[in-house]
Structures are given as C-alpha cells and as structure tokens.
Enzyme design. Structure first.
Site, PDB file in Angstrom:
ATOM      1  N   GLU A 156     -73.079   6.022 -23.128  1.00  0.00           N
ATOM      2  CA  GLU A 156     -74.098   5.196 -22.519  1.00  0.00           C
ATOM      3  C   GLU A 156     -74.642   3.892 -22.859  1.00  0.00           C
ATOM      4  O   GLU A 156     -75.080   3.727 -23.859  1.00  0.00           O
ATOM      5  CB  GLU A 156     -75.193   6.293 -22.540  1.00  0.00           C
ATOM      6  CG  GLU A 156     -75.027   7.785 -21.686  1.00  0.00           C
ATOM      7  CD  GLU A 156     -76.142   8.537 -21.888  1.00  0.00           C
ATOM      8  OE1 GLU A 156     -76.646   9.316 -21.026  1.00  0.00           O
ATOM      9  OE2 GLU A 156     -76.724   8.857 -23.004  1.00  0.00           O
ATOM     10  N   ASP A 165     -73.877   9.487 -26.900  1.00  0.00           N
ATOM     11  CA  ASP A 165     -75.106   9.580 -26.298  1.00  0.00           C
ATOM     12  C   ASP A 165     -75.865   8.246 -26.542  1.00  0.00           C
ATOM     13  O   ASP A 165     -75.995   7.722 -28.056  1.00  0.00           O
ATOM     14  CB  ASP A 165     -75.892  10.638 -26.909  1.00  0.00           C
ATOM     15  CG  ASP A 165     -77.244  10.944 -26.326  1.00  0.00           C
ATOM     16  OD1 ASP A 165     -77.527  11.005 -25.124  1.00  0.00           O
ATOM     17  OD2 ASP A 165     -78.310  10.934 -27.107  1.00  0.00           O
TER      18      ASP A 165
END
Length: 843
Positions: A377, A347
């Site tokens: 990400e 994340d």
C-alpha cells in the site's frame, strides 16, 4: 560494562550494528545457541523453563521468574550470546534484561520462531520436525513475469467458517477457521459444486494473498472459536504463525506444521501463497517485541521524543535504522526459506522507507528466488516524519509494485459512500480508466508490472455492498448501521444479518441482467483485462456481502464468512469470473510487463460517452490472436462502437452474458453493439504470432524495419504513391498494406527539440513512439504512417518517456483521405493544428 557506559545517553545513530544472520535461537540436539542484540542493556541472562508458565484468565503469563538463568556475554556489536550444551528441545526461554538503573524485566526473543499460546514465552523446537512429508520437494508456481499473477485476497478464517463448508467429512469441523481447512480436497456442496480449495483451483487464480498469518495480539488463543475475530494487523511475534489458526495453540510445533501444510496444499494445486506483512507498526510498544529489548530504538519519535503516528494506531516502526531494516529483511528471508512463501504484501508500505523496500526487493530476488512477488500500500495512516515515504511513483524501476488507488477510484468511486466511478455511473472517468488499463505507465509506473489493479479489498465496503450503496439500496436491503462489529440499534449481528437481504432487488432467474450484478462484473472485468497485476477480493465471484459493514475487522463470522451456498445460487457469476480469468491466463496480450510493448501494441479506439475501447494489436506480447478489441460500457444504455478497419469479421469471447476463450458468436462488419453496464472482448484472427511481433524481439525487429525503410521516410515516390510493397523488399516474405503519411511539423519558440517525440494511436499501422527525424527552418518533423481507411488519429507530443507533455490534453488529426502525404503544423503550447496545403493527390 564500559561499552554500555559509552552508549548511555547517545543517540541511536551511535549504536553498534550486527551483520550476522544468527540472531535468535540456533538449535541442535547437542546444544542451543542464543543471541540477542541489546546494546544498551547492562546485563542479560537467558532464562529457561520446562513449561509455558501459569496463565491468568486473560490468557497472559504474568510471572517469568523461577527459571534456570545463565549469564550471557556481550560483544562489541551489542550482541549478547550464550551456548548451552545438551538437548533443550521443547523447553521455553525468555531474556532477563537489567538496565543501568537496576530495573529488570523479562522479554521474549524478538527473533522468536516458535512461542507458547498467546506468545507468552519463546519456545525451543527442532524446526526440521515441523516439516510435512515431502516438504523438501515442495515449491510454488514459477512466474515468468509478475503480470502473470492473478491474486485472490483471503482471510484464513473467512475461508471455512460457513456452516456449508462442513460437508459431513470426519474431522472437518475441527479444521474450520484454521490452517487445516486448506488441506481438504474433494469438497462439494449439495449440488456438486466444488468448494474450498477445489473452488480456488476451478476459479483459476494463481496466488492466494492471506491476510496476516503471523502471530497477532488481540485474539486469545484459548477463546472458544467464534467469540473473537480480527484481521491480524496487530502484530506481536513477526516470525511465528498465529496460534488461533492452529489445532492446538499450546503446542508450539502445531501451528508451524499446519501452516506449512497449508502452503504445501496450495502449491500442490499450483497456487502460490502471498503473506500480508505488517512491519510498519506494532500493536503495543511497551509489550511489543522490540521496546523491552532495546528501548527507544525501534520506533520513530518527534523532536520532543514522542511517538509519531504515521500508522494511525499510535506508533510507527523506524525502518530506516540499520538494525530495524536488518530485522525486516531477516524476517522476510526466513518466511521465504522456511515456509516457501511466494510473495509479500506490505501493509502501509509508505511507512517503510524506500531504500529499505528497494534493498529487500533486490536481495530477496537475487538470493532467494527471482520471481518473488513484492507489493504494498503506497499510503500512510497518518502524518509521518519519514522523508523517504514509499508512495506511488517511488517504485519506478525498483522491482516492486504498489496498489493503484487511482484506478480503484476511477472504477468504483469513493470507498464507503455514494460517490460513483466509471462502473457505477460517474461522468468523465474515461481517461482515468485508460490510464489504469495501460498499466499506469502514463500515471506513476515505469512498467505495468509495478501496478496492482483492484476495486475492493478487505478494507472498506466490499464490491457488492459498495454498488448497493451507490444505488441507494442499503435501506431497501435492510442493512443495519454498524459500529465496532455490532449493529447500532442493539440487535446482535446474527439478528441483523438474518433480517437483511443483500439480494432483495434481484431476479435470480435472470441473474446477468441485474444492474448490480452487471456493475460488479464490469468493475472486476476492467481489473482482469487491464495491464498490470490483477487483484480480487475473496467472494466477489460469489456476490459476497458483508451487510454494509465497511470495517469488519472485529465483526463476527456471520458477517465475514464466505457463504459457500452462494456458488450454486449465483453460478453464472462464478462462471463469468472463471471465464475472464481463463481468458487472461491464456492470452499474454493482457499480461504485458514492458512499457515499450504497451506503447507499441495498445491503441485507444474510444474514450468518451461512458465508453472506453482499446485494441491490442499485432499479436501483442506474442499472443496467438492478431487483433484484440476490449470495450467497456459504463452507461445505462447499449452503445454501438466502431471496430478497427483491418478486419470485417470478429469473434466475440466476452459479452454481458458470458466470458471465456471460446467464440460466443461472430460480428461481421466494422460496428458492434455493447449492452449496458457490460464489457466485450473480440478478436479477429487466431494463429501463430508474426515473427516481427514476438515479445523478445519487438524492439530489435522494429529498429531493423525502421533502418531498412529510412529512405521511404525521406518521402520517396513509392511512399507518396501509397504503393503496396512486399516484405521481400525488407527481407521478409509477407505483404504489407499500403499506407498514408502524416508529416507532423512541430515548432517550438525556444527551438529546443532534444528529447521531444510523438506518441500516436489509432493509425491502423503502427501505434506508439515516433521520433522527430529532421529539423527544417527551426522546426522538427515526425512522419506517421496511417492505414488507408483510417479517418482520425490521436497524438501527444511528449518529452522522453512522459517526463512532460507539450499540451496536457489528447490531440487528434482528421485524416484527409484525398492525400497520400498530409502536412500538419503544430505550435508548442497550442491544442489546434494547421493543415498545410499539399497539391499531391492520392488519385
């Protein structure tokens, strides 16, 4: 305490570093050893308890006094330790830390591997007792290359909370919303369609990406199922499974055993398990896992000492600091070894400094298993002071991958609004789609294995709702306006969902003719037939809707649960996804993991007018199919496309009405019509790949052929005449087609040609990299072979491997079919070319 006094007031850079792998608890029946890194504490005790403590109405234990407390000793590396004899299994413990100002507080172990309900106290357990039967033999699927993976993003609770999941099997209702739901096989709906785990197996995906399953903060383990919901991006204990997914969160062993059973069950089905990990921030600072133990060390701050907010939720973890970096690597190692996890999705990976990501990738791959999937990400949630953010491009040749939001936006448009992309009607997206289809090797990757291609994920509108939004159908479908998990108009979520109809405009008797259906299939069809690692959001294959809720992290199950009755309702859609996945898994041409092979085997056929078409040539990546053509039609009308001239009979395996490996029908000739909002995949010949195109030999074989034909490149009479030669002349046995030659003469004002080369496509002979071989009067020459019936080729003059382009735009040469050797002069910086007169004719 002289060591502590020396540290007092110093910057964190002066803190000692511990390099051992035994922080936390080391348990044996004969004794337990405890170690905690707390270099600034003045004194540390271990406090042991026979129970989990007294909980208040909020599920919190406020008082931790009254335990058996033992003074720990500190070493020069800032580690406090103690070894206690005897069997302490099923006891609980906390650290009692005292600071120089004599303040005292209790803290759970940052390296906790087991905890009480809601993570209030650290638990002592025998991990060996949590292993299911046969755990020693458990292993996940082995990947030859990262691009073999097909990832399915799934929330544990969403998987089984639908009432249709409970098919009447005894005890199944107790498993709904929990880890245990993944262990049931043989589940079907009323019409015999497979659901649950068997659905995943039938669909054909290779890996399930689970939204965070490590212990998170905002769901009370004691709450009645269905009253609280979260995605889990609010971490509390990084090395412990989430209690609310367990059958008994009060039993510290249950959640561990049940997560292992989930992994074992998926592995038995041949499906790998990827963990979503959230090391970039914590839910709370003061009540988090780090601050109570080493105040001020684990978080980034600005020049005024205030917490920075690159995560967008109030803090960001200082991953660049040695003991934070060590913590992350230790945690990942633990999950991979203890739980047999097959990969990790990070994340907000951008907030994890690139050296940390590079190190953890290298060490996990070399020391744990070489095929671990690692991706994340490449963006932040806010401004960060970290200078080494892991953004797109930083992953080049470092072994990990990042989400390709460039491709995502090109396909669908913006995330939550009415902005459109290629699959939803936008103009001028063809070149961006091509960049994605080519594995982003001309965008930000060094290899296709570094891009994760996707359209939607848990964040933002899911695919169905996004397309309805672009089509301005939200009001027609009676979607409410959502805020913090509830409709703004005061209705309950249950009322709003009952009154909405996401499929209002659909004729279910003619499902695959529906525009929204077609656009959704086209969007993920691009993902599943592009180079890179494909990623789809759970439920897309069932036309999942969240009723327009673009941020459903705290919405109820009525919004988030996968509706299993949709499999029967929308069966043709599921079959289409199943067919596309089977196509990808059966054909390595769609799973190329090396840039050079993409450049050699992929050729652009068309890139305009809402159409993108490309060919995968010459048994690409060792594929059994000779030439494969992929066509995307993003327009509202059917389009007629020219097919490569080498073949006049094509087998269609994907069109608007079905997908798979089997021939649906044949196309004879060199043109094919593709329906509106759809895709098509065709191939010409099926058979063993030619030796010179085998994946492992591509580069070497091409070099050998180039060396043997060097004399022909100098312009011998054989080449000029276009005479058909045999491979016997080149040391092989088969016939090679005749070819024309384009002599591309390149002129630079600075006469500096080092590193410059040409990338060509559409030649019908051999696309990709062509070197400038000669210098003549300050000019460089590249000789390009072209099949006899090719009328136009594309080319780009580039520096090295796309370090720069001479001209940004793609350029094209119209082939003079009357000449066997055609000379073209191009000047640096100019798009046009000059055709030089050559009297030699082809007869």
């Amino acid at each position: 305490m002289s060591d502590f006094n020396q540290l007092k007031g110093l910057e964190h850079t002066a803190y000692p570093i511990y390099e051992g792998y035994d922080l936390g608890l080391t348990y044996t029946p004969a004794g337990s050893k405890f170690k905690v890194w707390a270099p600034t504490a003045q004194q540390v005790h271990i406090a042991l308890y026979s129970d989990a403590g007294v909980y208040d109405q909020e599920g919190i234990v406020q008082e931790h006094g009254g335990g058996q407390e033992f003074l720990m000793s500190r070493d020069d590396q800032g580690v406090w330790s103690i070894e206690l004899e005897g069997d302490w299994n099923r006891y609980y413990y906390m650290y009692r830390l005292e600071w120089v100002d004599h303040t005292i507080h209790y803290a759970a172990d940052p390296y906790a591997r087991a905890v009480s309900a809601n993570g209030q106290r650290t638990a002592i357990i025998d991990l060996d007792q949590t292993n299911p039967d046969g755990w020693e033999q458990d292993e996940g699927p082995v990947l030859e290359r990262a691009t073999d993976a097909i990832i399915y993003e799934l929330h544990v609770r969403d998987f089984s909370m639908d009432p249709h999941f409970n098919t009447g099997i005894k005890d199944l209702s107790a498993a709904q919303g929990r880890f245990a739901a993944f262990t049931y096989t043989g589940l079907t709906d009323s019409e015999g369609n497979r659901i649950g785990l068997d659905h995943l197996l039938e669909l054909g995906i290779t890996h399930v990406h689970l939204l965070p399953v490590a212990d998170f903060h905002t769901v009370n383990d004691f709450s009645e199922l269905g009253t609280e919901y979260n995605w889990g991006y609010d971490p509390q204990h990084y090395n412990v499974p989430e209690g609310s997914y367990s059958s008994n969160p009060a039993d510290p062993e249950a959640r561990i055993r049940e997560l292992k059973l989930l992994v074992q069950s998926l592995h038995a089905a041949g499906i790998g398990v990827i963990m979503d990990v959230v090391y970039n921030h914590t839910y709370s600072v003061e009540k988090g896992p780090f601050e109570p133990v080493v105040p001020g060390y684990y978080y980034r701050t600005d020049e005024q000492g205030k917490l920075t907010n690159g995560s967008g939720v109030g803090n960001e973890v200082a991953t660049e600091r040695p003991m934070v970096r060590k913590y992350i690597k230790d945690s990942l190692r633990y999950w991979a070894e203890e739980y047999h996890i097959d990969g990790f999705r990070f994340d907000l990976m951008a907030l994890i400094d690139t050296p940390t990501v590079e190190q953890l990738t290298r060490e996990l791959r070399s020391e744990i298993r070489p095929d671990l999937l690692i991706y994340g990400e490449p963006w932040t949630g806010g401004e960060s002071p970290q200078p080494l953010l892991t953004l797109k491009g930083t992953q080049r040749d470092k072994g990990f991958a990042v989400f390709n939001d460039n491709y995502r936006s090109a396909i669908k448009g913006d995330s939550d609004g009415t902005g459109s992309g290629f699959a939803t009607g936008a103009e001028n997206q063809e070149e961006r789609v091509l960049q994605g289809a080519f594995g982003a090797i001309y965008d930000f990757t060094a290899q296709p294995s570094e891009t994760v291609n996707y359209v939607t994920a848990h964040d933002n509108l899911n695919l169905w709702d996004k397309i309805l939004t672009v089509r301005h159908l939200r009001e027609h479908c009676r979607f409410p306006q959502w805020e913090q998990g509830n409709p703004k108009d005061g209705r309950t979520a249950e009322q709003a969902v009952a009154e909405a109809d996401p499929y209002q405009e659909m004729d279910e008797s003619n499902l695959l003719e529906n525009e929204t259906v077609r656009k959704s299939l086209l969007a993920n069809g691009l993902v599943l037939t592009s180079q890179g690692i494909p990623f789809i959001h759970a439920g897309d294959e069932l036309l999942r809707s969240k009723y327009g809720d673009h941020n459903s992290y705290r919405s109820s199950d009525v919004v988030n649960a996968i509706r299993w009755n949709h499999k029967a309702r929308f069966r043709p859609v599921f079959d289409y996804y199943k067919g596309l996945i089977a196509l990808r898994r059966s054909h390595p041409a769609f799973r190329i993991d090396q840039r050079e092979l993409v450049e050699q085997h992929m050729e652009v056929l068309q890139s305009n007018g809402h159409v993108v078409a490309f060919a995968l040539r010459h048994h690409a990546n060792g594929d059994a199919w000779n030439h494969i053509v992929v066509i995307y039609n993003g327009s509202d009308t059917e389009q007629t496309i020219s097919l490569p001239a080498e073949s006049d009979r094509w087998h269609v395996v994907v069109d608007a009405h079905g997908a798979g490996n089997e021939t649906r029908y044949e196309v004879v000739g060199h043109r094919v019509t593709v329906s509106r909002w759809s895709m098509m995949v065709l191939y010409d010949q099926d058979g063993p790949p030619q030796a010179s195109f085998l994946t492992e030999h591509d580069h070497q074989a091409n070099e050998q052929v180039d060396n043997k034909t060097k004399g022909l490149d100098e312009g011998t009479n054989q080449e000029i005449a276009g005479t058909a030669m045999t491979d016997a002349q080149l040391g092989n046995d088969r016939e090679v087609i005749p070819f024309r030659t384009i002599e591309l003469i390149y002129e630079r004002a600075d006469r500096q040609y080092s590193g410059w080369n040409v990338w060509v496509w559409g030649t019908g002979y051999r696309d990709g990299h062509v070197e400038f071989q000669d210098l003549d009067d300050g000019r460089a020459i590249a000789r390009i072979r072209v099949a006899p019936d090719v009328q136009r080729i594309g080319y780009i003059v580039r520096l090295n491997h796309w370090d720069a382009k001479d001209v940004e735009a793609d350029r094209y040469i119209d082939v003079d079919l009357t000449q066997s050797v055609m000379q073209v002069l191009i000047h640096s910086g100019r798009e046009e070319y000059l055709l030089l007169v050559n009297d030699d004719r082809a007869g």
